[in-house]
Write an enzyme that holds these catalytic residues in place. Structure first.
Site, PDB file in Angstrom:
ATOM      1  N   ASP A 156      -7.365  -0.221  -0.787  1.00 53.11           N
ATOM      2  CA  ASP A 156      -7.952  -1.298  -2.107  1.00 53.11           C
ATOM      3  C   ASP A 156      -9.114  -2.055  -1.821  1.00 53.11           C
ATOM      4  O   ASP A 156      -9.947  -1.965  -3.081  1.00 53.11           O
ATOM      5  CB  ASP A 156      -6.617  -2.559  -2.130  1.00 53.11           C
ATOM      6  CG  ASP A 156      -6.276  -3.036  -0.914  1.00 53.11           C
ATOM      7  OD1 ASP A 156      -7.241  -3.059   0.028  1.00 53.11           O
ATOM      8  OD2 ASP A 156      -5.345  -3.983  -1.096  1.00 53.11           O
ATOM      9  N   THR A 212      -6.920  -9.832   2.964  1.00 56.17           N
ATOM     10  CA  THR A 212      -6.226 -10.215   4.323  1.00 56.17           C
ATOM     11  C   THR A 212      -7.363 -10.630   5.314  1.00 56.17           C
ATOM     12  O   THR A 212      -7.112 -11.443   6.185  1.00 56.17           O
ATOM     13  CB  THR A 212      -5.587  -8.779   4.874  1.00 56.17           C
ATOM     14  OG1 THR A 212      -4.562  -8.563   4.047  1.00 56.17           O
ATOM     15  CG2 THR A 212      -5.080  -9.168   6.262  1.00 56.17           C
ATOM     16  N   ALA A 227      -0.082  -6.737  -1.066  1.00 55.94           N
ATOM     17  CA  ALA A 227       0.861  -6.992  -0.059  1.00 55.94           C
ATOM     18  C   ALA A 227       2.074  -7.798  -0.523  1.00 55.94           C
ATOM     19  O   ALA A 227       3.010  -7.921   0.069  1.00 55.94           O
ATOM     20  CB  ALA A 227       0.404  -7.482   1.167  1.00 55.94           C
ATOM     21  N   GLY A 252      -4.056  -1.134   3.850  1.00 59.66           N
ATOM     22  CA  GLY A 252      -4.434  -0.195   4.815  1.00 59.66           C
ATOM     23  C   GLY A 252      -3.205  -0.115   6.034  1.00 59.66           C
ATOM     24  O   GLY A 252      -2.325  -0.579   5.964  1.00 59.66           O
TER      25      GLY A 252
END
Length: 267
Positions: A240, A262, A13, A81
């Protein structure tokens, strides 16, 4: 055997990198060949991914494999995702993909309850009801911008979108699709009974493929741009976390892994 070389594009990200993996028949060695920042862009009230900049950096990584004489035979892309882009009937991307942290989905779970309950979604998909999941993002698009959803020919998750830019092939890789609350966990197929109730047409979704599916070589114009090579693009486990779990060095069933990103997962 001769040394086998592969290029892994790992996108997070906030940054991305290209990794050359070399396998000599016994040992795998890794070398970073390119690293870049991934900087989302807030424009006209929407928080988006700068997907063309990301694609530019991926091409830079491929070009470096040619310049450095790596003779890479295949490449694969993994990313975060849930997020996606739309492709129109002419095969062109319609807009920058929206970032999962964009505010358009705040409270969308309550809106979706009008069509299907969180309990049913969880029973079918095994995914908890979080506002930024793909099903909820599509519901927000259907509610707020139905014209765009109607004009879209296909929806492609981020790694699938980048693979499409490289090869011209539109498919949906299973592991990244599994993040979005759009797959039936038992049937291992799209949860069309859920998407139908939200008014999202079935033809929007590209065919599902499993990891190790081959997409073929680069489009001619891309191959010219990156230095003319014989690299083949492969659908890896493109979420990932899925790729990370595959790489866990577990030799028996008595093994625990913890993956922290995350969110944190233990398995």
């Amino acid at each position: 055997m001769s040394e086998l070389k592969m290029l892994a594009i790992d996108l997070g990200a906030s940054s991305g990198r290209g990794i050359i993996g070399s396998f000599d028949g016994e040992k795998l060695t890794l070398r970073e060949n390119h690293r870049f920042s991934n900087d989302p862009v807030f424009v006209n009230g929407r928080f988006t991914w700068d997907i063309l900049r990301i694609f530019f950096e991926i091409k830079n990584s491929v070009t470096k494999t040619v310049i450095e004489g790596d003779n890479v035979s295949s490449m694969g892309i993994d990313t975060w995702g849930v997020d996606y882009g739309f492709i129109d009937k002419n095969g062109r991307m319609m807009a920058n993909p929206t970032h999962y942290r964009d505010t358009r989905t705040l409270g969308i779970t309550d809106y979706v309850k009008n069509f299907v309950s969180p309990e049913e979604i969880y029973k079918v998909t095994g995914i908890q009801a979080i506002d930024f999941n793909t099903l909820n993002q599509l519901a927000a698009d259907k509610r707020d911008d139905p014209e765009m959803l109607e004009r879209a020919e296909k929806m492609l998750f981020i790694p699938d979108l980048l693979n499409y830019f490289l090869t011209g092939k539109m498919v949906t890789e299973y592991t990244v699709a599994s993040t979005g609350m759009i797959l039936d966990a038992a049937k291992r197929d799209f949860a069309f009974d859920l998407t139908d109730r939200l008014g999202i047409r079935r033809s929007l979704f590209a065919p599902l493929v499993q990891p190790c599916n081959g997409l073929g070589g680069l489009l001619p114009q891309i191959n010219e741009e990156v230095g003319k090579n014989n690299i083949k693009v492969v659908n890896v486990a493109s979420h990932d976390t899925a790729s990370a779990v595959i790489a866990v060095p577990a030799k028996n069933k008595d093994f625990i892994y913890i993956s922290s990103g995350t969110w944190s997962l233990m398995g």
